[in-house]
Scaffold this active site. Structure first.
Site, PDB file in Angstrom:
ATOM      1  N   ASP A  99      49.417-106.224 -18.218  1.00  0.00           N
ATOM      2  CA  ASP A  99      50.467-106.576 -19.209  1.00  0.00           C
ATOM      3  C   ASP A  99      50.159-105.869 -20.432  1.00  0.00           C
ATOM      4  O   ASP A  99      48.809-105.722 -20.990  1.00  0.00           O
ATOM      5  CB  ASP A  99      50.847-108.211 -19.485  1.00  0.00           C
ATOM      6  CG  ASP A  99      49.530-108.941 -19.975  1.00  0.00           C
ATOM      7  OD1 ASP A  99      48.369-108.388 -19.315  1.00  0.00           O
ATOM      8  OD2 ASP A  99      49.388-109.715 -20.868  1.00  0.00           O
ATOM      9  N   GLU A 101      47.077-111.231 -19.328  1.00  0.00           N
ATOM     10  CA  GLU A 101      46.020-111.576 -20.149  1.00  0.00           C
ATOM     11  C   GLU A 101      46.356-111.624 -21.847  1.00  0.00           C
ATOM     12  O   GLU A 101      45.646-112.577 -22.173  1.00  0.00           O
ATOM     13  CB  GLU A 101      45.292-110.250 -20.037  1.00  0.00           C
ATOM     14  CG  GLU A 101      43.849-110.508 -20.385  1.00  0.00           C
ATOM     15  CD  GLU A 101      43.838-110.000 -21.854  1.00  0.00           C
ATOM     16  OE1 GLU A 101      42.873-110.238 -22.563  1.00  0.00           O
ATOM     17  OE2 GLU A 101      44.660-109.302 -22.650  1.00  0.00           O
TER      18      GLU A 101
END
Length: 409
Positions: free
Chosen positions: A79, A174
């Site tokens: 991400d 994350e």
């Protein structure tokens, strides 16, 4: 495909995470990217390629020797930050950077300048990947993914480099603090691992903040202001009093290095109700606990002043300093330092003024320091990635694998 082509391909996927979604992965784009990566890992020849329903991708490079070598892993996140758009990223390569300003968008006058970002000066003469001034680049952490994948390709193409079993793990979310929550540490099966999620070339991190989130919910008493004497409790004024009681010299904008802080992240409300939110950070666990006690005492004082139940404090620990889990196994750090030196990198051991998946993984039983990925100015349109830094990160991964083959506990 070389490492630059690989990274540029990855930036075409919009993988911003979203802390409000309540699902894993938090955005569908992350799963689209994960499926692409799964095919790529299969095509380069990795074994046991597995993509879970929640967007966790695992794979194995089998050992090429019968020697007993520890199984190690390399981890990066798919991400990108919600802080800046990751859609329609249009990266550009600036060849042999001349040390001056870099125009990102001439029409709007958006410029990447060493006057504002002096880190640029250290990369004069290098090829840099930059944005168009309107999105982030995504080197955090697609550079890390590209470096890990390219290192696996290199090891496959150079069977003369002896190595043990290498595990690869790519996870979602994350950037919203959830990357390690559903990571299958037991199934990953490593004695230790490294996240490739640091910044400038040479960074090696095995210390991070202890972290907590604190939310004060304030309940007031609303009375007509003309007749409010000794009756009204204005929740917004209580919130302002609470903020004013916080130490002004212990905020993010007044601290550095190992100094901890209280960070006001939100304040809202009116007469009847108000909410004040903080995050609490400190490298030292004892100081961290004292900071939390300070907030508890502050809530107690306000309740004593305005009446029990006026202020409710909800506080949750988010992660802890990984040092206490890594320090008993310092060979992990020694190997990384030696690998960097072999890759032509000067190691810079530093503490993270933030968190990392590696911290949570370390407390789940997988010691996991953090290595540089090479990007600079993460989470915004001034992000850039020196290509030599990315190449050195890839070489560092290869050298870690080579050195681990000679490790004996």
């Amino acid at each position: 495909m070389d490492i630059v082509e690989r990274f540029l391909k990855y930036t075409s996927y919009d993988t911003q995470s979203n802390e409000e979604s309540g699902v894993t992965p938090s955005t569908p784009g992350q799963m689209v990217f994960a499926r692409y990566l799964k095919r790529e890992l299969e095509e380069i020849g990795l074994d046991d390629v597995e993509l879970t329903d929640e967007g966790y991708l695992y794979a194995t490079l089998p050992a090429n020797t019968d020697k007993r070598i520890p199984t190690i892993g390399f981890i990066a996140h798919m991400d990108t930050s919600p802080d800046c758009s990751g859609a329609d990223v249009a990266p550009r390569i600036v060849r042999a950077y001349d040390g001056g300003d870099i125009t990102l968008d001439a029409a709007e006058g958006i410029t990447l300048s060493p006057a504002k970002f002096p880190e640029l000066r250290a990369h004069k003469g290098e090829d840099l990947i930059v944005t168009n001034g309107h999105t982030l680049l995504g080197a955090d952490d697609k550079a890390g993914i590209a470096e890990i994948v390219q290192a696996m390709v290199y090891l496959i193409e150079h069977p003369e480099i002896e190595h043990g079993t290498i595990r690869v793990g790519f996870n979602p979310d994350e950037e919203i603090g959830l990357g390690a929550h559903k990571f299958d540490v037991e199934g990953f099966g490593c004695e230790w691992a490294y996240t490739m999620d640091g910044g400038e070339v040479g960074e090696l991190e095995f210390e991070n903040f202890n972290a907590a989130a604190a939310r004060f919910d304030i309940t007031g008493v609303s009375v007509h202001p003309g007749y409010a004497k000794d009756k009204m409790i204005n929740a917004a004024r209580v919130a302002a009093e609470l903020v004013a009681a916080m130490p002004a010299d212990q905020t993010p904008e007044t601290t550095e290095g190992y100094e901890g802080f209280f960070h006001l992240t939100g304040i809202e409300g009116g007469v009847e109700r108000a909410r004040v939110s903080f995050i609490v950070r400190d490298h030292d666990r004892t100081s961290f606990e004292r900071r939390k006690q300070f907030l508890t005492h502050l809530a107690d004082e306000l309740n004593a002043r305005y009446g029990e139940g006026t202020v409710r404090l909800d506080m949750t620990d988010q992660y802890y300093n990984m040092r206490e889990k890594v320090e008993p196994q310092m060979h992990i750090i020694d190997i990384a330092i030696k690998a960097m030196e072999r890759a032509g990198v000067s190691p810079r051991v530093r503490a993270i003024r933030g968190g990392t998946d590696g911290a949570q993984l370390s407390f789940k039983g997988l010691p996991c320091p953090n290595l540089f990925a090479g990007g600079i100015n993460f989470h915004g349109p001034y992000e850039f990635l020196p290509i030599p830094s990315m190449e050195k990160a890839m070489r560092t991964v290869v050298e870690i694998c080579r050195l681990t083959a000679d490790y004996h506990d």
